[in-house]
Motif scaffolding. Structure first.
Motif, mmCIF file in Angstrom:
data_model
loop_
_atom_site.group_PDB
_atom_site.id
_atom_site.type_symbol
_atom_site.label_atom_id
_atom_site.label_comp_id
_atom_site.label_asym_id
_atom_site.label_seq_id
_atom_site.Cartn_x
_atom_site.Cartn_y
_atom_site.Cartn_z
ATOM 1 N N VAL A 124 0.859 -1.195 0.000
ATOM 2 C CA VAL A 124 0.000 0.000 0.000
ATOM 3 C C VAL A 124 0.890 1.237 0.000
ATOM 4 N N LYS A 125 0.545 2.183 -0.863
ATOM 5 C CA LYS A 125 1.385 3.386 -1.027
ATOM 6 C C LYS A 125 0.746 4.628 -0.431
ATOM 7 N N ASN A 126 -0.584 4.667 -0.473
ATOM 8 C CA ASN A 126 -1.239 5.895 -0.017
ATOM 9 C C ASN A 126 -2.675 5.576 0.407
ATOM 10 N N ILE A 127 -3.163 6.334 1.398
ATOM 11 C CA ILE A 127 -4.541 6.131 1.883
ATOM 12 C C ILE A 127 -5.183 7.513 1.979
ATOM 13 N N ILE A 128 -6.326 7.669 1.306
ATOM 14 C CA ILE A 128 -6.988 8.974 1.331
ATOM 15 C C ILE A 128 -8.451 8.782 1.758
ATOM 16 N N PRO A 129 -8.787 9.251 2.959
ATOM 17 C CA PRO A 129 -10.180 9.081 3.384
ATOM 18 C C PRO A 129 -11.087 10.185 2.841
ATOM 19 N N TYR A 130 -12.254 9.804 2.359
ATOM 20 C CA TYR A 130 -13.287 10.753 1.938
ATOM 21 C C TYR A 130 -14.501 10.494 2.813
ATOM 22 N N GLN A 131 -15.535 11.287 2.581
ATOM 23 C CA GLN A 131 -16.714 11.134 3.448
ATOM 24 C C GLN A 131 -17.362 9.751 3.327
ATOM 25 N N ASP A 132 -17.472 9.239 2.080
ATOM 26 C CA ASP A 132 -18.220 7.990 1.886
ATOM 27 C C ASP A 132 -17.354 6.763 1.626
ATOM 28 N N TYR A 133 -16.089 6.967 1.444
ATOM 29 C CA TYR A 133 -15.207 5.826 1.173
ATOM 30 C C TYR A 133 -13.747 6.245 1.425
ATOM 31 N N VAL A 134 -12.867 5.261 1.340
ATOM 32 C CA VAL A 134 -11.432 5.536 1.503
ATOM 33 C C VAL A 134 -10.721 4.972 0.273
ATOM 34 N N THR A 135 -9.863 5.778 -0.319
ATOM 35 C CA THR A 135 -9.068 5.260 -1.435
ATOM 36 C C THR A 135 -7.775 4.662 -0.888
ATOM 37 N N VAL A 136 -7.480 3.449 -1.344
ATOM 38 C CA VAL A 136 -6.238 2.781 -0.948
ATOM 39 C C VAL A 136 -5.427 2.554 -2.219
#
Ligand SMILES: Cc1cc2nc3c(=O)[nH]c(=O)nc-3n(C[C@H](O)[C@H](O)[C@H](O)COP(=O)(O)OP(=O)(O)OC[C@H]3O[C@@H](n4cnc5c(N)ncnc54)[C@H](O)[C@@H]3O)c2cc1C
Length: 421
Positions: A124-136
Motif C-alpha cells: 500500500v502506497k497511499n490512503i486517502i479518506p473521503y466522506q463515503d469511502y477511503v481510497t487505498v
C-alpha cells in the motif's frame, strides 16, 4: 476496485481483526480483504515472546498455538544486575517463545481457512479518506473501501498518511540470535552462567524440526527467559533480554536490548554496549553475530487511534511502552477493532467516534495505561537504589502490581469483545 473492509498489513494486528470479524460477524467475512506487502512466511524482527494473554485470545478464536513450533520458558526473571524476582506460573509455562515467520504464517493460513482473502505481495502506497469511502493506492491496483484498518506496524504507511504531523513515540530495539553455548564462542569461560543454561546438553538440537502447521512441537526443555534492567542507570530506559528460542528446530538464544527512548535527552552509551556486556558474561562476543534493529511504536495516552472510516490496530495504534511487548496487544486491538467495524456496518455509521475511548476503557486499554504509568516511574527513577528496590526488595509488591494491572487483561476482556456496543 471496491471492497467493504480493507486491512492493511497481515501481522497479528491485522489478522486478529479479520479473524474476530469472521467469528463475531460472519456475514462480513467475504467482504474483508487483507493487503500484505510481503509473502508468507515473511521475516519479522521480534523475540517472539508470547504472554498468557496472547494464548487466551487465540484460544478464544478456536486456535491452538501448540501447532506452531515453540520453546516454553518455565520461568521469567526480572533482574537488576543479575538478581531480582523470578516468576513461575503454576502448572504451565511462564512464557512461550515462537518465531514470527512461523507464527504469522500459521495465523494467516488460519484466516485463509476461514474464508478471509489475503493478497500477498501488495504494497500500500497511499490512503486517502473521503466522506463515503477511503481510497487505498497500492503498487498494483487501487481500491475503494468503506472501512480501512491500519495494521501495518510501527513504520506503517497508514499512520503517515492519516496523521502526518502526530507526535511519534518509538522505542529502539536491537536483536541477536546465537547458538547455545557449546557452539560458536564455547571456548570462553562462563562464571555467571545461570543454572538453566549450565544444565543443558552441550549442543542440544530440538527434537521436532518440523515447521509445519499441523505438528505439535515438542521442544519443551526447562528454560528461563531473562530481563535485566541494569542499563537504566546509564540512561537507557529499558532492559536487556535473553530468551530461549528455536530456529528450524535448533535450540538457540535470542538476545536483545530495548530502549523506550524516554531518556533520549540524556547522555547515553551506544545501545549495543550494554547488550555486548551482558552477552560477554555468558561467553558470547556480540561482534560475531548479526545484529538487527527495528523501532516499536509505543502506546501513549495521546496517540490517536481513528478517523472516520479508518481504525488503527497493533503497533500502528501503540504497543506496550514498558517492555515493548506487542504480539498479545496487537491480537487484543484486533478484537476491539472487529467489534467497532461490526457495529459500524450494523448501524451504517462509520465515524468510529469514541474508538480510542472504548479501547482505553477496555481491559486492554487499562493494561496499556498501567504499563505507560509504570514505564514513566521505573525509567525516570533511574538510580541504582530505586531499581534495587523495585526488582529485589519490593518483590511481592511488584509481582502483585504486575499480576493485577499489567497481565491477565486477556481474560478480563472476554465479555466485552463478544458484546454489542
Ligand atoms: C526486536 C523486537 C523484538 C520484539 N519482541 C517481542 C516479544 O518478544 N514479544 C512481543 O509480544 N512483542 C515483541 N515485539 C513487538 C512485536 O513484534 C510487535 O508489537 C508486533 O509485531 C505488532 O504486530 P502488528 O500486527 O501491529 O505489526 P507487524 O507485526 O509489524 O505487522 C505489520 C504487517 O504489515 C505489513 N505491511 C507494512 N507496511 C505495509 C504496506 N505499506 N502495505 C502492505 N503491508 C504492509 C508488514 O509486512 C507486516 O506483515 C518485538 C519487536 C521488536 C522490533
Amino acid at each position: 476496485m471496491e471492497r467493504d473492509i480493507i486491512i492493511i498489513g497481515g501481522g497479528p494486528g491485522g489478522l486478529s481483526t479479520a479473524l474476530h470479524l469472521a467469528r463475531n460477524f460472519p456475514e462480513l467475512t467475504p467482504r474483508i480483504l487483507i493487503l500484505e506487502k510481503a509473502l508468507y512466511p515473511r521475516p519479522k524482527l521480534c523475540a517472539g515472546g508470547l504472554v498468557i494473554d496472547a494464548e487466551i485470545i487465540l484460544q478464544r478464536l478456536g486456535l491452538d498455538v501448540d501447532e506452531v513450533p515453540h520453546v516454553d520458558a518455565d520461568q521469567i526473571h526480572f533482574d537488576f544486575e543479575t538478581k531480582g524476582l523470578n516468576i513461575r506460573v503454576p502448572k504451565r509455562h511462564a512464557l512461550r517463545v515462537i518465531r514470527r515467520d512461523e507464527f504469522d504464517h500459521w495465523l494467516a493460513k488460519k484466516a485463509g481457512a476461514r474464508g478471509i482473502e489475503i493478497r500477498e505481495g501488495v504494497t500500500v502506497k497511499n490512503i486517502i479518506p473521503y466522506q463515503d469511502y477511503v481510497t487505498v493506492e497500492t503498487d498494483q491496483v487501487d481500491f475503494q473501501a468503506r472501512v480501512v484498518v491500519g495494521g501495518d506496524g510501527s513504520n506503517g504507511v497508514t499512520r503517515r498518511c492519516i496523521f502526518p504531523k502526530a507526535p511519534i513515540h518509538t522505542a529502539r530495539v536491537l536483536e541477536i540470535l546465537t547458538p547455545l553455548r557449546g557452539r560458536g564462542d564455547s571456548n570462553q569461560s562462563n562464571p555467571l552462567a545461570p543454572k538453566e543454561i549450565a544444565t543443558l546438553p552441550a549442543s542440544p538440537v530440538a527434537r521436532n524440526t518440523c515447521a509445519g502447521t499441523q505438528c505439535r512441537c515438542d521442544i519443551r526443555q526447562k528454560e528461563a527467559a531473562y530481563f535485566d534492567f541494569f542499563p537504566v542507570t546509564t540512561n537507557i530506559a529499558g532492559y536487556v533480554w535473553d530468551f530461549p528460542t528455536q530456529v528450524n528446530g535448533e535450540m538457540m538464544r535470542c538476545w536483545g536490548i530495548y530502549d523506550t527512548n524516554m531518556l533520549a535527552n540524556e547522555k547515553r552509551p551506544q545501545l549495543k554496549e550494554p547488550l555486548s556486556k551482558e552477552m560477554a558474561r555468558f561467553g558470547y562476543e556480540l561482534e560475531k553475530y548479526e545484529i538487527k534493529g527495528h523501532p516499536i511504536r509505543c502506546f501513549s495516552p495521546e496517540n490517536q487511534m481513528s478517523v472516520p472510516r479508518v481504525l488503527f490496530v497493533g503497533d500502528a495504534a501503540g504497543a506496550d511502552p514498558l517492555l515493548g511487548e506487542g504480539i498479545s496487544i496487537a491480537l487484543g486491538y484486533g478484537a476491539l477493532a472487529a467489534r467497532e467495524i461490526g457495529e459500524a456496518f450494523r448501524y451504517n455509521e462509520f465515524s468510529f467516534n469514541g474508538y480510542k475511548r472504548r479501547v482505553l476503557r477496555n481491559a486492554l486499554g487499562q493494561a496499556l495505561i498501567a504499563r505507560w504509568i509504570v514505564a514513566q516511574i521505573v525509567y525516570s527513577f533511574k538510580w541504582k537504589w530505586f531499581q534495587i528496590l523495585v526488582w529485589r526488595i519490593m518483590k511481592p509488591m511488584t509481582v502483585l502490581i504486575a499480576w493485577i494491572f499489567i497481565l491477565n487483561w486477556g481474560r478480563r476482556m472476554q465479555g466485552t469483545v463478544n458484546r454489542a456496543l
